[in-house]
Design a protein around this motif. Sequence first.
Motif, PDB file in Angstrom:
ATOM      1  N   SER A  95       0.826  -1.210   0.000  1.00  0.00           N
ATOM      2  CA  SER A  95       0.000   0.000   0.000  1.00  0.00           C
ATOM      3  C   SER A  95       0.858   1.256   0.000  1.00  0.00           C
ATOM      4  O   SER A  95       0.541   2.233  -0.694  1.00  0.00           O
ATOM      5  N   ARG A  96       1.932   1.238   0.743  1.00  0.00           N
ATOM      6  CA  ARG A  96       2.806   2.412   0.783  1.00  0.00           C
ATOM      7  C   ARG A  96       3.509   2.629  -0.546  1.00  0.00           C
ATOM      8  O   ARG A  96       3.644   3.772  -1.016  1.00  0.00           O
ATOM      9  N   VAL A  97       3.957   1.539  -1.181  1.00  0.00           N
ATOM     10  CA  VAL A  97       4.592   1.672  -2.493  1.00  0.00           C
ATOM     11  C   VAL A  97       3.586   2.154  -3.533  1.00  0.00           C
ATOM     12  O   VAL A  97       3.894   3.024  -4.371  1.00  0.00           O
ATOM     13  N   LEU A  98       2.371   1.616  -3.485  1.00  0.00           N
ATOM     14  CA  LEU A  98       1.334   2.055  -4.414  1.00  0.00           C
ATOM     15  C   LEU A  98       0.986   3.522  -4.207  1.00  0.00           C
ATOM     16  O   LEU A  98       0.787   4.272  -5.178  1.00  0.00           O
ATOM     17  N   SER A  99       0.920   3.952  -2.952  1.00  0.00           N
ATOM     18  CA  SER A  99       0.634   5.356  -2.667  1.00  0.00           C
ATOM     19  C   SER A  99       1.715   6.267  -3.233  1.00  0.00           C
ATOM     20  O   SER A  99       1.412   7.292  -3.859  1.00  0.00           O
ATOM     21  N   ALA A 100       2.982   5.899  -3.033  1.00  0.00           N
ATOM     22  CA  ALA A 100       4.069   6.709  -3.583  1.00  0.00           C
ATOM     23  C   ALA A 100       4.040   6.710  -5.102  1.00  0.00           C
ATOM     24  O   ALA A 100       4.323   7.737  -5.744  1.00  0.00           O
ATOM     25  N   GLY A 101       3.663   5.573  -5.724  1.00  0.00           N
ATOM     26  CA  GLY A 101       3.580   5.522  -7.182  1.00  0.00           C
ATOM     27  C   GLY A 101       2.478   6.415  -7.726  1.00  0.00           C
ATOM     28  O   GLY A 101       2.664   7.099  -8.741  1.00  0.00           O
ATOM     29  N   ILE A 102       1.320   6.423  -7.073  1.00  0.00           N
ATOM     30  CA  ILE A 102       0.218   7.291  -7.521  1.00  0.00           C
ATOM     31  C   ILE A 102       0.595   8.763  -7.377  1.00  0.00           C
ATOM     32  O   ILE A 102       0.325   9.586  -8.259  1.00  0.00           O
ATOM     33  N   ALA A 103       1.230   9.100  -6.257  1.00  0.00           N
ATOM     34  CA  ALA A 103       1.653  10.487  -6.069  1.00  0.00           C
ATOM     35  C   ALA A 103       2.687  10.896  -7.110  1.00  0.00           C
ATOM     36  O   ALA A 103       2.657  12.023  -7.632  1.00  0.00           O
ATOM     37  N   THR A 104       3.595   9.989  -7.459  1.00  0.00           N
ATOM     38  CA  THR A 104       4.585  10.289  -8.498  1.00  0.00           C
ATOM     39  C   THR A 104       3.911  10.495  -9.847  1.00  0.00           C
ATOM     40  O   THR A 104       4.293  11.397 -10.614  1.00  0.00           O
ATOM     41  N   ALA A 105       2.907   9.683 -10.142  1.00  0.00           N
ATOM     42  CA  ALA A 105       2.177   9.853 -11.398  1.00  0.00           C
ATOM     43  C   ALA A 105       1.447  11.191 -11.447  1.00  0.00           C
ATOM     44  O   ALA A 105       1.413  11.855 -12.494  1.00  0.00           O
ATOM     45  N   ALA A 106       0.870  11.602 -10.327  1.00  0.00           N
ATOM     46  CA  ALA A 106       0.179  12.901 -10.293  1.00  0.00           C
ATOM     47  C   ALA A 106       1.158  14.046 -10.501  1.00  0.00           C
ATOM     48  O   ALA A 106       0.866  15.005 -11.234  1.00  0.00           O
ATOM     49  N   VAL A 107       2.326  13.958  -9.878  1.00  0.00           N
ATOM     50  CA  VAL A 107       3.338  15.006 -10.054  1.00  0.00           C
ATOM     51  C   VAL A 107       3.825  15.036 -11.501  1.00  0.00           C
ATOM     52  O   VAL A 107       3.968  16.113 -12.112  1.00  0.00           O
ATOM     53  N   ALA A 108       4.072  13.859 -12.074  1.00  0.00           N
ATOM     54  CA  ALA A 108       4.556  13.797 -13.458  1.00  0.00           C
ATOM     55  C   ALA A 108       3.504  14.320 -14.440  1.00  0.00           C
ATOM     56  O   ALA A 108       3.836  15.013 -15.414  1.00  0.00           O
ATOM     57  N   PHE A 109       2.234  14.001 -14.202  1.00  0.00           N
ATOM     58  CA  PHE A 109       1.192  14.484 -15.102  1.00  0.00           C
ATOM     59  C   PHE A 109       1.081  16.002 -15.051  1.00  0.00           C
ATOM     60  O   PHE A 109       0.910  16.661 -16.086  1.00  0.00           O
ATOM     61  N   ASN A 110       1.170  16.558 -13.851  1.00  0.00           N
ATOM     62  CA  ASN A 110       1.112  18.017 -13.741  1.00  0.00           C
ATOM     63  C   ASN A 110       2.292  18.664 -14.449  1.00  0.00           C
ATOM     64  O   ASN A 110       2.182  19.779 -14.972  1.00  0.00           O
ATOM     65  N   TRP A 111       3.433  17.996 -14.461  1.00  0.00           N
ATOM     66  CA  TRP A 111       4.617  18.557 -15.118  1.00  0.00           C
ATOM     67  C   TRP A 111       4.527  18.442 -16.639  1.00  0.00           C
ATOM     68  O   TRP A 111       4.845  19.384 -17.367  1.00  0.00           O
TER      69      TRP A 111
END
Length: 222
Positions: free
Chosen positions: A111-127
């Motif tokens: 769950s923690r790895v998945l949470s970090a992956g989703i947050a990374t995807a959100a940051v990358a999409f905004n960029w």
Amino acid sequence: MFQEPERTRMTGGNEIGRAQGATGRAQGTDPREAWDADLARAVRQVAVLRTGFYVVVLLIALGGQVSGAMERLGMPWYVALPAVGALELGGVVVLANADVRRRLGEPAILSRVLSAGIATAAVAFNWLAHSNHLEGGFYAGMSLLGYLAWLMNTENQRRDRLRARQQLPPTTPAYEPVGHWLRHPWLTRRARSLAKATPTSGCTARSTPPARRFAPSGGRRR
């Protein structure tokens, strides 16, 4: 001939202590209870400020997600808003679920790895979703800032729960960077380990350097 001035007149420490004690007794409150009440009030104030800060950061990051989806994917705003909202909040929701599982004694690594992956995807999409990379970097920074603020709050609450159950080692003293860590790194590391293992050992950083503190009694250090 020369009389040493009284210590209380020089520092006022005993006078201040007696005044504070008299004030506490006059008000019928224990000073420790007053300090605990002040700490509880500070915790509530920080919680309100943190919530307001997270809401503002979330709205800014969500606005960047919506504008990026409309620009790159050609979505209307009423379609982009729930889609990117799920992406922006997905990391926080999964992180909250991981926190619940950790309270039950599970590591919740997936769950923690998945949470970090989703947050990374959100940051990358905004960029990547904005043609203006300066604008995209601003929105991506807001997404990252909101996730890190939530993560820090979750970990702080977890440590508070463990500390209340006496499942955490005591807090070690704050040693000086130059006087302790740079000049005596090995002895400072040893003092920190002793302070964590035995809180009453007296290995504090406010009195003498660790080199003198661990010097053999009756001997001279070269």
